[in-house]
Design an enzyme around this catalytic site. Sequence first.
Site, PDB file in Angstrom:
ATOM      1  N   THR A 184      -3.994   5.264 -22.051  1.00  0.00           N
ATOM      2  CA  THR A 184      -4.120   3.986 -21.370  1.00  0.00           C
ATOM      3  C   THR A 184      -2.579   3.153 -21.751  1.00  0.00           C
ATOM      4  O   THR A 184      -2.238   3.596 -22.706  1.00  0.00           O
ATOM      5  CB  THR A 184      -5.240   2.891 -21.947  1.00  0.00           C
ATOM      6  OG1 THR A 184      -5.110   2.879 -23.411  1.00  0.00           O
ATOM      7  CG2 THR A 184      -6.541   3.594 -21.589  1.00  0.00           C
TER       8      THR A 184
ATOM      9  N   ASP B 259      -7.328  13.150 -25.277  1.00  0.00           N
ATOM     10  CA  ASP B 259      -7.556  11.471 -24.776  1.00  0.00           C
ATOM     11  C   ASP B 259      -7.092  10.567 -25.694  1.00  0.00           C
ATOM     12  O   ASP B 259      -7.502  10.385 -26.723  1.00  0.00           O
ATOM     13  CB  ASP B 259      -9.043  11.032 -24.698  1.00  0.00           C
ATOM     14  CG  ASP B 259      -9.163   9.765 -24.023  1.00  0.00           C
ATOM     15  OD1 ASP B 259      -8.201   8.931 -24.331  1.00  0.00           O
ATOM     16  OD2 ASP B 259     -10.247   9.312 -23.453  1.00  0.00           O
TER      17      ASP B 259
ATOM     18  N   GLU C 216      -0.556   4.948  -0.404  1.00  0.00           N
ATOM     19  CA  GLU C 216      -1.319   6.146  -0.618  1.00  0.00           C
ATOM     20  C   GLU C 216      -0.334   7.347  -0.586  1.00  0.00           C
ATOM     21  O   GLU C 216       0.497   7.498   0.222  1.00  0.00           O
ATOM     22  CB  GLU C 216      -2.376   6.106   0.400  1.00  0.00           C
ATOM     23  CG  GLU C 216      -3.609   5.573   0.172  1.00  0.00           C
ATOM     24  CD  GLU C 216      -4.683   5.671   1.306  1.00  0.00           C
ATOM     25  OE1 GLU C 216      -4.293   6.531   2.305  1.00  0.00           O
ATOM     26  OE2 GLU C 216      -5.814   5.187   1.134  1.00  0.00           O
TER      27      GLU C 216
ATOM     28  N   LYS D 271      -3.061  -0.564 -24.731  1.00  0.00           N
ATOM     29  CA  LYS D 271      -3.603  -0.519 -26.224  1.00  0.00           C
ATOM     30  C   LYS D 271      -2.120  -0.635 -27.124  1.00  0.00           C
ATOM     31  O   LYS D 271      -1.567  -1.522 -26.980  1.00  0.00           O
ATOM     32  CB  LYS D 271      -4.401   0.420 -26.516  1.00  0.00           C
ATOM     33  CG  LYS D 271      -5.758   0.227 -25.731  1.00  0.00           C
ATOM     34  CD  LYS D 271      -6.695   1.498 -26.123  1.00  0.00           C
ATOM     35  CE  LYS D 271      -8.093   1.328 -25.396  1.00  0.00           C
ATOM     36  NZ  LYS D 271      -8.275   1.821 -24.088  1.00  0.00           N
TER      37      LYS D 271
ATOM     38  N   ARG E 109      -2.496  -3.205 -18.107  1.00  0.00           N
ATOM     39  CA  ARG E 109      -3.721  -2.465 -17.869  1.00  0.00           C
ATOM     40  C   ARG E 109      -3.552  -1.161 -17.081  1.00  0.00           C
ATOM     41  O   ARG E 109      -3.069  -1.347 -15.919  1.00  0.00           O
ATOM     42  CB  ARG E 109      -4.846  -3.516 -17.528  1.00  0.00           C
ATOM     43  CG  ARG E 109      -5.203  -4.642 -18.506  1.00  0.00           C
ATOM     44  CD  ARG E 109      -6.307  -5.020 -18.171  1.00  0.00           C
ATOM     45  NE  ARG E 109      -7.390  -4.435 -18.671  1.00  0.00           N
ATOM     46  CZ  ARG E 109      -7.801  -4.437 -20.077  1.00  0.00           C
ATOM     47  NH1 ARG E 109      -6.954  -5.176 -20.633  1.00  0.00           N
ATOM     48  NH2 ARG E 109      -8.499  -3.676 -20.569  1.00  0.00           N
TER      49      ARG E 109
ATOM     50  N   TYR F  96       0.742  -1.196  -0.198  1.00  0.00           N
ATOM     51  CA  TYR F  96       0.167   0.036   0.013  1.00  0.00           C
ATOM     52  C   TYR F  96       0.781   1.305   0.044  1.00  0.00           C
ATOM     53  O   TYR F  96       1.754   1.252   0.586  1.00  0.00           O
ATOM     54  CB  TYR F  96      -0.797   0.096   1.240  1.00  0.00           C
ATOM     55  CG  TYR F  96      -2.259   0.183   0.976  1.00  0.00           C
ATOM     56  CD1 TYR F  96      -2.853   1.212   0.339  1.00  0.00           C
ATOM     57  CD2 TYR F  96      -3.314  -0.931   1.296  1.00  0.00           C
ATOM     58  CE1 TYR F  96      -4.470   1.254  -0.293  1.00  0.00           C
ATOM     59  CE2 TYR F  96      -4.416  -1.009   0.957  1.00  0.00           C
ATOM     60  CZ  TYR F  96      -5.195   0.163   0.280  1.00  0.00           C
ATOM     61  OH  TYR F  96      -6.333   0.346  -0.287  1.00  0.00           O
TER      62      TYR F  96
END
Length: 413
Positions: free
Chosen positions: A225, A199, A55, A228, A234, A53
């Site tokens: 992203t 985008d 954060e 692709k 991902r 973790y």
Amino acid sequence: MKLKPIAQVDPQIDEVLQKELNRQQNTLMLIPSENYASSAVLETQSSIFTNKYAEGYPGKRYYQGCTLADEIEEIAITRAKKLFGAEHANLQPHSGTGANIACYQALLQPGDKILSLDLTQGGHLSHGKEGTLPHTYYRIVNYGVDKKSGRFDLDKIRKMAKKERPRLIIVGASSYPRKIEFKPWREIADEVGAYLLADMAHIIGLIAAKVHPDPVPYADVVTATCQKTLRGPRGGFILCKKELASKIDRAVFPGTQGGPFMHTIAAKAICFKEAMQPSFKEYAKQIIINCQSLANTLMEKGFKLITGGSDNHLMLIDLSSQKITGKKAALVLEEAGIVVNKNCIPFDVLPPSITSGIRPGTPALTTRGMKEDEMKLIGKWISEILHNPNNKKMRDEIKAKVEKLCHSFPIYK
Ligand SMILES: Cc1ncc(COP(=O)(O)O)c(C=O)c1O
């Protein structure tokens, strides 16, 4: 570290994993938003950082034990900035949708207006379709493509921007087969005092390889992203100018997400390194050559392509004169081991669940090493199947040929 084989721990899941590997190996994958990540990316995504973790951001975490997470995220940020020539990079968005939503959170107030491409003309859900979070909180106005050319009509879009005075203009698409020049979009945004969001989810790999115009000098924020054309894990990311850096960072965490996926950020760092190699530039060039080869083959066989061709990684085939819907086309092609998705064409009279089009693309086949000869063969098979959708015998024969071709181009050697 010795990992116990999944087959010993959970044979039921292992069986599905093996079947999926076989499916990917033995079919021709023409979905333009999918690709085959390298073994280093796959391995890193299932690495030890899954457990951590973290954060916050490097040097400012809300958890202990983050020194190495900081190191990984700093490497990834440095590589992203270098690869794209960006002043700032945030690698924490879990997805392309998350990256877009974080940008809205950073730049807009509830009720502000967004001007974006209509979903049915090539846009994306996260640009404000009914039923999505941005549609709930912002006022969405859509532009479309020109009915005759299938391309953006910048004069019309400028007029619309002047009338609507949006706070944010989004340029970028899920199914636009042509190059986008970003300078005129910047000018339109400046004329109406709007932010410009590019985008680039689909074409970011082509941009990284410099085989597509670069939005970074023109857009206030660029979202993307990794999975692709960039061929990574991902996940999403955001590039922006220094002035917007802290707004964007706060909008990602804590604005719209909790802890970052450190295993995925490590894999993003690897995909950025891979994209810096000369071989990636060759790969990206070949994606476009393959796409044009497939597009030309299909046009020679009588298929109509929106805009009359492609200069990126995908094409949009208009099946409205072929007596077959996009849904049926995708189904019969899959029966022969050719995987494409159905897609609305601009001004489609059929709903998105049926559609009058399909949207094949070449990033994944190009990763397998396929070139123009294979594209011509695949174009011929697609044409035979779509011109004879009731001929199961033909499909079975093509399926056997598809499997043979797939064996010659393994996805993981
Ligand atoms: C233009 C565009 N933006 C955003 C996204 C969303 O990406 P994700 O599926 O990672 O949320 C996509 C996905 O296809 C896309 O095409």
